[in-house]
Design a protein around this motif. Structure first.
Motif, short mmCIF file in Angstrom:
data_model
loop_
_atom_site.label_atom_id
_atom_site.label_comp_id
_atom_site.label_asym_id
_atom_site.label_seq_id
_atom_site.Cartn_x
_atom_site.Cartn_y
_atom_site.Cartn_z
N LEU A 172 0.85 -1.17 0.00
CA LEU A 172 0.00 0.00 0.00
C LEU A 172 0.90 1.23 0.00
O LEU A 172 1.88 1.28 0.74
CB LEU A 172 -0.87 -0.01 1.26
N ARG A 173 0.57 2.21 -0.86
CA ARG A 173 1.39 3.42 -0.97
C ARG A 173 0.50 4.65 -0.86
O ARG A 173 -0.50 4.75 -1.55
CB ARG A 173 2.14 3.42 -2.29
N TYR A 174 0.91 5.56 0.02
CA TYR A 174 0.22 6.84 0.18
C TYR A 174 1.12 7.94 -0.36
O TYR A 174 2.28 8.04 0.02
CB TYR A 174 -0.10 7.11 1.66
N THR A 175 0.59 8.77 -1.25
CA THR A 175 1.31 9.92 -1.79
C THR A 175 0.51 11.17 -1.41
O THR A 175 -0.69 11.23 -1.65
CB THR A 175 1.42 9.84 -3.33
N ASP A 176 1.19 12.16 -0.80
CA ASP A 176 0.46 13.35 -0.38
C ASP A 176 -0.04 14.14 -1.59
O ASP A 176 0.38 13.90 -2.73
CB ASP A 176 1.29 14.22 0.56
N PHE A 177 -0.93 15.07 -1.36
CA PHE A 177 -1.58 15.82 -2.46
C PHE A 177 -0.60 16.65 -3.29
O PHE A 177 -0.89 16.99 -4.42
CB PHE A 177 -2.71 16.69 -1.91
N THR A 178 0.59 16.95 -2.76
CA THR A 178 1.58 17.71 -3.54
C THR A 178 2.43 16.81 -4.44
O THR A 178 3.19 17.29 -5.25
CB THR A 178 2.54 18.47 -2.60
N ASN A 179 2.30 15.51 -4.28
CA ASN A 179 3.11 14.51 -4.99
C ASN A 179 4.60 14.63 -4.66
O ASN A 179 5.44 14.22 -5.44
CB ASN A 179 2.90 14.56 -6.50
N LYS A 180 4.92 15.22 -3.52
CA LYS A 180 6.31 15.35 -3.09
C LYS A 180 6.70 14.24 -2.11
O LYS A 180 7.78 13.70 -2.18
CB LYS A 180 6.55 16.72 -2.43
N TRP A 181 5.83 13.94 -1.17
CA TRP A 181 6.08 12.93 -0.14
C TRP A 181 5.29 11.66 -0.43
O TRP A 181 4.17 11.72 -0.92
CB TRP A 181 5.63 13.44 1.23
N TRP A 182 5.86 10.51 -0.09
CA TRP A 182 5.12 9.27 -0.15
C TRP A 182 5.61 8.33 0.95
O TRP A 182 6.75 8.42 1.41
CB TRP A 182 5.22 8.59 -1.52
N VAL A 183 4.75 7.46 1.39
CA VAL A 183 5.09 6.42 2.35
C VAL A 183 4.47 5.12 1.84
O VAL A 183 3.37 5.13 1.28
CB VAL A 183 4.62 6.77 3.79
#
Length: 153
Positions: A59-70
């Protein structure tokens, strides 16, 4: 002899910021082999170091800015007890009568600093399981970390 298998992979955008993914791999093989301790004995058997049944889910989460992901993922590998004649005698790479299965959970974090620079960090095998990839000859590290910078010119 022959080698056949199936490899499937998929990803699914659950939400704009959340993606699920996974893969599955299965292999089967047969070839004419010779026993290392007695080359006069031959027969059909699996090919050397055949990949065991394996897969990964994540599972991958990318923040709304597309700069950070976990991302979190779990690699799963089944026991491989169908060994070739030479693998059965190779106690350096495969010290037990078969290669046991294992599960490796990983947590990853990344940041896109610029168009040409990405920074990533991960903690792998945080369950600290003891395992050896088939035919690898070395046991995998316990809990391990990695910091990586990807710079493009």
């Amino acid at each position: 002899g022959y080698n056949q298998g199936i490899e499937l992979s998929t990803s699914w955008a659950i939400l704009d910021e959340l993606t699920g993914f996974g893969y599955f791999n299965w292999q089967d093989s047969q070839s004419l082999g010779y026993q290392l301790n007695n080359p006069a004995i031959s027969g059909m058997g699996p090919m050397s170091r055949m990949t065991p049944l394996n897969g990964m889910i994540g599972l991958r989460y990318t923040d709304f800015t597309n700069k950070w992901w976990v991302q979190t993922d779990v690699q799963m590998v089944a026991a491989q007890n169908r060994l070739s004649a030479d693998n059965k005698w190779d106690r350096t790479r495969i010290p037990t009568p078969y290669s046991p299965g294992y599960v490796v959970p990983t947590l990853r974090l990344g940041y896109e600093y610029s168009k040409n620079v990405n920074i990533n960090a991960s903690v792998s095998n945080f369950s600290n399981d003891y395992y050896r990839p088939l035919g690898g000859g070395m046991n995998a590290a316990g809990v391990s970390g990695l910091i990586q910078a990807d710079v493009k010119f």
